[in-house]
Motif scaffolding. Structure first.
Motif, PDB file in Angstrom:
ATOM      1  N   ALA A  27      -4.774  -0.675   1.948  1.00 28.68           N
ATOM      2  CA  ALA A  27      -4.067  -0.628   0.663  1.00 28.68           C
ATOM      3  C   ALA A  27      -3.111  -1.803   0.584  1.00 28.68           C
ATOM      4  O   ALA A  27      -2.384  -2.074   1.543  1.00 28.68           O
ATOM      5  N   ILE A  28      -3.144  -2.519  -0.536  1.00 24.10           N
ATOM      6  CA  ILE A  28      -2.132  -3.542  -0.821  1.00 24.10           C
ATOM      7  C   ILE A  28      -1.251  -2.993  -1.925  1.00 24.10           C
ATOM      8  O   ILE A  28      -1.744  -2.581  -2.985  1.00 24.10           O
ATOM      9  N   ALA A  29       0.051  -2.987  -1.677  1.00 21.18           N
ATOM     10  CA  ALA A  29       1.019  -2.546  -2.683  1.00 21.18           C
ATOM     11  C   ALA A  29       1.959  -3.694  -3.009  1.00 21.18           C
ATOM     12  O   ALA A  29       2.372  -4.440  -2.115  1.00 21.18           O
ATOM     13  N   TRP A  30       2.270  -3.826  -4.283  1.00 18.47           N
ATOM     14  CA  TRP A  30       3.247  -4.801  -4.735  1.00 18.47           C
ATOM     15  C   TRP A  30       4.564  -4.094  -5.040  1.00 18.47           C
ATOM     16  O   TRP A  30       4.567  -2.876  -5.319  1.00 18.47           O
ATOM     17  N   PRO A  31       5.677  -4.823  -4.992  1.00 16.29           N
ATOM     18  CA  PRO A  31       6.974  -4.183  -5.260  1.00 16.29           C
ATOM     19  C   PRO A  31       7.061  -3.523  -6.635  1.00 16.29           C
ATOM     20  O   PRO A  31       7.868  -2.613  -6.831  1.00 16.29           O
ATOM     21  N   ASP A  32       6.223  -3.963  -7.595  1.00 20.93           N
ATOM     22  CA  ASP A  32       6.267  -3.334  -8.921  1.00 20.93           C
ATOM     23  C   ASP A  32       5.469  -2.042  -8.992  1.00 20.93           C
ATOM     24  O   ASP A  32       5.373  -1.417 -10.060  1.00 20.93           O
ATOM     25  N   ALA A  36       6.416  -2.263   0.837  1.00 19.47           N
ATOM     26  CA  ALA A  36       6.628  -3.125  -0.328  1.00 19.47           C
ATOM     27  C   ALA A  36       7.987  -2.858  -0.957  1.00 19.47           C
ATOM     28  O   ALA A  36       8.723  -3.787  -1.322  1.00 19.47           O
ATOM     29  N   GLU A  37       8.343  -1.589  -1.075  1.00 21.05           N
ATOM     30  CA  GLU A  37       9.640  -1.234  -1.667  1.00 21.05           C
ATOM     31  C   GLU A  37      10.799  -1.680  -0.790  1.00 21.05           C
ATOM     32  O   GLU A  37      11.823  -2.165  -1.277  1.00 21.05           O
ATOM     33  N   ALA A  38      10.643  -1.541   0.519  1.00 20.67           N
ATOM     34  CA  ALA A  38      11.732  -1.880   1.439  1.00 20.67           C
ATOM     35  C   ALA A  38      11.910  -3.383   1.612  1.00 20.67           C
ATOM     36  O   ALA A  38      13.028  -3.861   1.822  1.00 20.67           O
ATOM     37  N   SER A  39      10.805  -4.148   1.504  1.00 16.60           N
ATOM     38  CA  SER A  39      10.861  -5.587   1.776  1.00 16.60           C
ATOM     39  C   SER A  39      10.934  -6.453   0.521  1.00 16.60           C
ATOM     40  O   SER A  39      11.334  -7.617   0.591  1.00 16.60           O
ATOM     41  N   GLY A  40      10.508  -5.906  -0.622  1.00 14.88           N
ATOM     42  CA  GLY A  40      10.421  -6.709  -1.835  1.00 14.88           C
ATOM     43  C   GLY A  40       9.262  -7.681  -1.821  1.00 14.88           C
ATOM     44  O   GLY A  40       9.204  -8.610  -2.630  1.00 14.88           O
ATOM     45  N   LEU A  41       8.305  -7.477  -0.904  1.00 15.57           N
ATOM     46  CA  LEU A  41       7.129  -8.329  -0.757  1.00 15.57           C
ATOM     47  C   LEU A  41       5.864  -7.481  -0.892  1.00 15.57           C
ATOM     48  O   LEU A  41       5.903  -6.262  -0.672  1.00 15.57           O
TER      49      LEU A  41
END
Length: 208
Positions: A132-137, A69-74
């Protein structure tokens, strides 16, 4: 049953599958297909694989989801799964993939399981899947599915991947390696975790 009101709804049109494992990507893509979400894998995006330093399946799923998520912004969905064997005190567990070595030789991994079990009459085992689903925030949702069964040797079947050819789920006589994909998707550990995810983040009322 998961209470969707306590979870964040996934509304973004694109999702990264935080995995370089082709078999996992294929299964998760099939599970996501009905929801109209564009799915791309971490391998497709050239994202690096983080070191899996967690002590549980959930720990490692969160670690991988956050990294993608951090690397892709998605938003990123990660799976950490494996097999636990009663006669081996829960091994290989979170090290299931590592037992296959750098070349991902699961034939050798299954033989290692057989050798280490020896003559132990307890053949019970389980497949565990943590999602696990992670969001960029930084927000993360986690889900876990388990299916029990037993091990049989020699390996049987050409479907699936990993330890599927030696794992016979409860109530069945066939190994997961003998299940056509659509049948496995209905009952597997990954499907059970995914069903909870759907209720919480896709079919529910949302709310972060």
């Amino acid at each position: 049953m998961t209470d969707a009101r306590t979870h964040r709804r996934l509304t973004e049109p694109r999702l990264v599958i935080a995995s370089h494992n082709h078999g996992k990507v294929v299964e998760i893509r099939a599970l996501m297909a009905p929801f109209g979400i564009d799915v791309v894998s971490a391998g497709d995006l050239g994202l690096p694989e983080p070191n899996e330093t967690g002590l549980t399946f959930i720990d490692n799923a969160v670690l991988k989801a956050r990294a993608s998520a951090e690397a892709s912004g998605l938003p990123a969905l990660a799976d950490d799964s494996g097999m636990t064997v009663a006669a081996l005190d829960g091994a290989p567990g979170i090290y299931s993939a590592r037992w296959a070595g750098p070349s991902k030789d699961f034939g050798a991994a299954m033989e290692l399981v057989r050798t280490r079990m020896g003559d132990n009459p307890d053949r019970s085992a389980a497949f565990v899947c943590a999602l696990a689903i992670a969001w960029p925030d930084g927000h993360v949702e986690t889900f876990e599915g388990v299916i029990g069964g037993h091990l049989e040797f020699p390996p049987r079947g050409d479907f699936g991947f990993g330890y599927d050819p030696i794992f016979v789920p409860e109530g069945e006589t066939r190994s997961f390696g003998e299940f056509p994909p659509e049948e496995k998707h209905r009952i597997s550990h990954r499907a059970r975790a995914f069903n909870d995810l759907v209720r919480a983040c896709l079919d529910g009322d949302g709310g972060a």
